[in-house]
Motif scaffolding. Structure first.
Motif, mmCIF file in Angstrom:
data_model
loop_
_atom_site.group_PDB
_atom_site.id
_atom_site.type_symbol
_atom_site.label_atom_id
_atom_site.label_comp_id
_atom_site.label_asym_id
_atom_site.label_seq_id
_atom_site.Cartn_x
_atom_site.Cartn_y
_atom_site.Cartn_z
ATOM 1 N N GLN A 260 0.725 -1.364 0.118
ATOM 2 C CA GLN A 260 -0.443 -0.066 0.080
ATOM 3 C C GLN A 260 1.183 1.080 -0.153
ATOM 4 O O GLN A 260 0.455 2.245 -0.738
ATOM 5 C CB GLN A 260 -1.081 -0.034 0.819
ATOM 6 C CG GLN A 260 -2.342 -0.988 0.941
ATOM 7 C CD GLN A 260 -2.796 -1.009 2.311
ATOM 8 O OE1 GLN A 260 -1.739 -1.037 3.099
ATOM 9 N NE2 GLN A 260 -4.169 -1.420 2.121
ATOM 10 N N ILE A 261 1.845 0.970 0.829
ATOM 11 C CA ILE A 261 2.856 2.559 0.783
ATOM 12 C C ILE A 261 2.843 2.332 -0.153
ATOM 13 O O ILE A 261 3.615 3.866 -1.271
ATOM 14 C CB ILE A 261 3.651 2.056 1.657
ATOM 15 C CG1 ILE A 261 3.058 1.973 3.125
ATOM 16 C CG2 ILE A 261 5.150 3.005 1.825
ATOM 17 C CD1 ILE A 261 4.394 1.995 4.130
ATOM 18 N N GLN A 262 3.709 1.846 -0.882
ATOM 19 C CA GLN A 262 4.754 1.388 -2.483
ATOM 20 C C GLN A 262 3.771 1.924 -3.249
ATOM 21 O O GLN A 262 4.366 3.097 -4.495
ATOM 22 C CB GLN A 262 4.782 0.268 -2.939
ATOM 23 C CG GLN A 262 5.682 -0.091 -4.113
ATOM 24 C CD GLN A 262 6.766 1.310 -4.312
ATOM 25 O OE1 GLN A 262 7.866 1.287 -3.269
ATOM 26 N NE2 GLN A 262 6.642 2.176 -5.469
ATOM 27 N N ALA A 263 2.239 1.431 -3.254
ATOM 28 C CA ALA A 263 1.533 2.443 -4.088
ATOM 29 C C ALA A 263 1.097 3.624 -3.542
ATOM 30 O O ALA A 263 1.230 4.789 -5.369
ATOM 31 C CB ALA A 263 0.405 1.646 -3.664
ATOM 32 N N LEU A 264 1.331 4.078 -2.612
ATOM 33 C CA LEU A 264 1.224 5.300 -2.211
ATOM 34 C C LEU A 264 2.176 6.555 -2.438
ATOM 35 O O LEU A 264 1.550 6.940 -3.783
ATOM 36 C CB LEU A 264 1.238 5.119 -1.142
ATOM 37 C CG LEU A 264 0.941 7.171 -0.271
ATOM 38 C CD1 LEU A 264 -0.075 8.133 -0.696
ATOM 39 C CD2 LEU A 264 1.126 6.617 0.735
ATOM 40 N N VAL A 265 3.162 6.034 -3.028
ATOM 41 C CA VAL A 265 4.739 6.699 -3.198
ATOM 42 C C VAL A 265 4.520 7.101 -4.401
ATOM 43 O O VAL A 265 4.303 7.757 -4.928
ATOM 44 C CB VAL A 265 5.436 6.069 -2.655
ATOM 45 C CG1 VAL A 265 6.905 6.248 -3.234
ATOM 46 C CG2 VAL A 265 5.988 5.926 -1.041
ATOM 47 N N ASN A 266 4.299 6.072 -4.985
ATOM 48 C CA ASN A 266 4.160 5.826 -7.046
ATOM 49 C C ASN A 266 3.246 6.683 -7.327
ATOM 50 O O ASN A 266 3.144 7.453 -8.258
ATOM 51 C CB ASN A 266 4.095 4.367 -7.801
ATOM 52 C CG ASN A 266 4.502 3.541 -7.719
ATOM 53 O OD1 ASN A 266 5.677 3.356 -6.519
ATOM 54 N ND2 ASN A 266 4.365 2.252 -7.541
#
Length: 109
Positions: A80-86
Motif C-alpha cells: 500500500q505504501i509503495q502504491a501511495l509513493v508511486n
C-alpha cells in the motif's frame, strides 16, 4: 533583456503614453528611466525577502517522507505504501503546488 526587465520597460512605455501623450522632455525621460530601475530593484528586494522568510523550501522528497511516515503509522502494508509513493510521484509531476494547496484547503481533511 530578461523577462523582468522587459516587463518593467513595457510598463514604463505604458506610463509614458498615458501621462505624456504629447511627448517628453529630457527630464521626463530621466524620471521614467529612474522609475523603471526602481521597479526592478523593488521586485528583487521583495523576491529576496520572500526567499529569506521561507525557512523551508518545497521538497518532493520531504513530502513523500511525511506521507510514508503517516502511512506506516496508520498501519499500511508495504504494498500500500509503495502504491501511495508511486501515485505521489505522478501527482508531483502533474499538479502544481498551487493546485495541490487549493485541493488541500478544499478537502474535508
Amino acid at each position: 533583456m530578461n523577462e523582468l526587465e522587459y516587463t518593467a520597460a513595457q510598463r514604463r512605455r505604458e506610463l509614458e503614453q498615458k501621462h505624456f501623450p504629447q511627448g517628453m522632455k529630457p527630464g521626463m525621460i530621466a524620471l521614467l528611466d529612474e522609475v523603471e530601475q526602481l521597479l526592478i530593484k523593488a521586485y528583487h528586494a521583495g523576491q529576496q525577502e520572500s526567499e529569506q522568510l521561507s525557512v523551508q523550501g518545497w521538497s518532493n522528497q520531504s513530502a513523500a517522507g511525511y506521507a510514508i511516515m503517516a502511512a506506516e503509522g496508520a498501519g499500511f502494508t508495504e504494498r500500500q505504501i509503495q502504491a501511495l509513493v508511486n501515485r505521489l510521484h505522478n501527482r508531483f509531476d502533474m499538479i502544481t503546488l498551487e493546485k495541490a494547496a487549493d485541493h488541500y484547503c478544499r478537502s474535508a481533511y
